[in-house]
Design an enzyme around this catalytic site. Structure first.
Site, PDB file in Angstrom:
ATOM      1  CG  HIS A 155      -6.003  -1.732   0.434  1.00 30.43           C
ATOM      2  ND1 HIS A 155      -5.049  -1.764  -0.652  1.00 30.43           N
ATOM      3  CD2 HIS A 155      -5.552  -1.253   1.199  1.00 30.43           C
ATOM      4  CE1 HIS A 155      -3.869  -1.055  -0.375  1.00 30.43           C
ATOM      5  NE2 HIS A 155      -4.091  -0.759   0.859  1.00 30.43           N
ATOM      6  CG  ASP A 190      -6.623  -2.995  -3.460  1.00 25.88           C
ATOM      7  OD1 ASP A 190      -6.941  -1.872  -3.364  1.00 25.88           O
ATOM      8  OD2 ASP A 190      -5.628  -3.544  -2.930  1.00 25.88           O
ATOM      9  CB  SER A 232      -0.878   0.056   1.252  1.00 26.16           C
ATOM     10  OG  SER A 232      -1.933   0.835   1.067  1.00 26.16           O
TER      11      SER A 232
END
Length: 327
Positions: free
Chosen positions: A276, A250, A154
């Protein structure tokens, strides 16, 4: 005495002639040719202490998964951090000094309309990048033959990917040959044709690319968050060493290319906590294993590779102590 004077004169003449010959030989002696490019003596070959790791694993956590005070060798800030099972397993499988596992500690926050007291995304990302750079510089200074494996999730994938961009396109803060591999999970700057996409194919692009054309409108929802678009130059010479992992649906790494509603997309970015947050359990990416197990196997393959050959000696220059802002 009369016989001694001619003898002394003769000796003096011989000495003068000898000095002249030596001077003439010195002035006409050709300098030794330089060694061929890339060739150096054994004494000049780079080396490093025995305690240096052969490979250093650098893990960069995602938003809300790290703090600047966390222990990089035993992180405990967020026990549910995605990369924690990966780093712990690699530490367990490789005790000793041959493999160093370092989790970058930084203020992993993301100021938005629901959490205005947090550090802004830009500042958080910069802090994480600086912490990653400092660790690489410190290790490379003492252990110039250590190789590296970068893993980011991320926000951490943004940071690790930007570092791969800087190394692959500029060769700083370390030479590109010292990188064995880079894994980016849910990379917000993912591009379809850049890097190697593994797992289930997905469409779209990273959120920073999708939202970049919409400009400052997104900052109404995410103050201090600059959407920077694609990485200039991609991953350069590291392109074949970078893997991109993105789960279907995502929206951090698979946002629509032609996003029109900036406010809606920015809110979707904030609220995208379902898919996610499930890379540790979601089998939809690789089918038979989770992303975390895939990462462990991938990292072990890289650890088992032979080290890169030492590069030829470079022109002497001041050591690198910092790098330009990455990304």
């Amino acid at each position: 005495m009369k016989k001694l004077i001619p003898a002394l004169l003769a000796l003096l003449i011989i000495i003068v002639i000898g000095v002249g010959v030596i001077h003439w030989l010195d002035s006409n002696r050709q300098p030794a040719p330089p060694p061929p490019p890339g060739e150096t003596s054994a004494a000049e070959q780079p080396g490093q202490p025995d305690w240096c790791p052969t490979v250093e694993i650098l893990a960069v956590p995602g938003t809300w998964e790290s703090s600047p005070e966390d222990d990089p060798f035993n992180p405990a800030f967020n026990p549910n951090a995605l990369l924690l099972p990966v780093t712990r397993e690699l530490q367990a499988q490789h005790p000793g000094t041959a493999v160093k596992v370092f989790t970058v500690p930084y203020t992993a926050q993301f100021k938005n309309i629901d959490s205005l007291a947090e550090m802004s995304y830009d500042d958080s990302r910069t802090e994480g990048s600086n912490r990653l750079t400092a660790e690489i510089l410190a290790t490379h200074r003492d252990c110039p033959l250590t190789d590296y494996v970068l893993i980011g999730f991320s926000q951490g994938a943004i940071i690790a990917g930007d570092m791969a961009n800087t190394i692959g396109t500029q060769g700083i803060p370390i030479p590109a040959e010292r990188i064995r591999g880079v894994a980016l999970i849910a990379d917000g700057r993912r591009e379809a044709a850049i890097g190697n996409h593994v797992g289930t194919p997905v469409g779209g692009v990273g959120a920073e690319i999708s939202l970049e054309p919409l400009g400052d409108v997104t900052k109404l929802v995410m103050p201090g968050a600059t959407m920077r678009g694609p990485r200039p130059g991609g991953f350069g010479v590291l392109d074949n060493k970078v893997v991109e992992i993105c789960a279907p649906d995502d929206h951090i790494c698979s946002a629509p290319i032609d996003a029109q509603d900036a406010i809606f997309r920015a809110k979707q970015l904030i609220d995208n906590s379902g898919v996610h947050a499930q890379y540790g359990t979601n089998m939809a990416v690789f089918g038979t294993v989770t992303t975390t197990q895939w990462l462990i196997d991938w990292a072990n393959q890289l650890i088992g590779q032979p080290p890169a050959a030492p590069p030829p000696p470079a022109v002497t220059s001041a050591p690198v102590t910092s790098v330009p802002p990455i990304g």
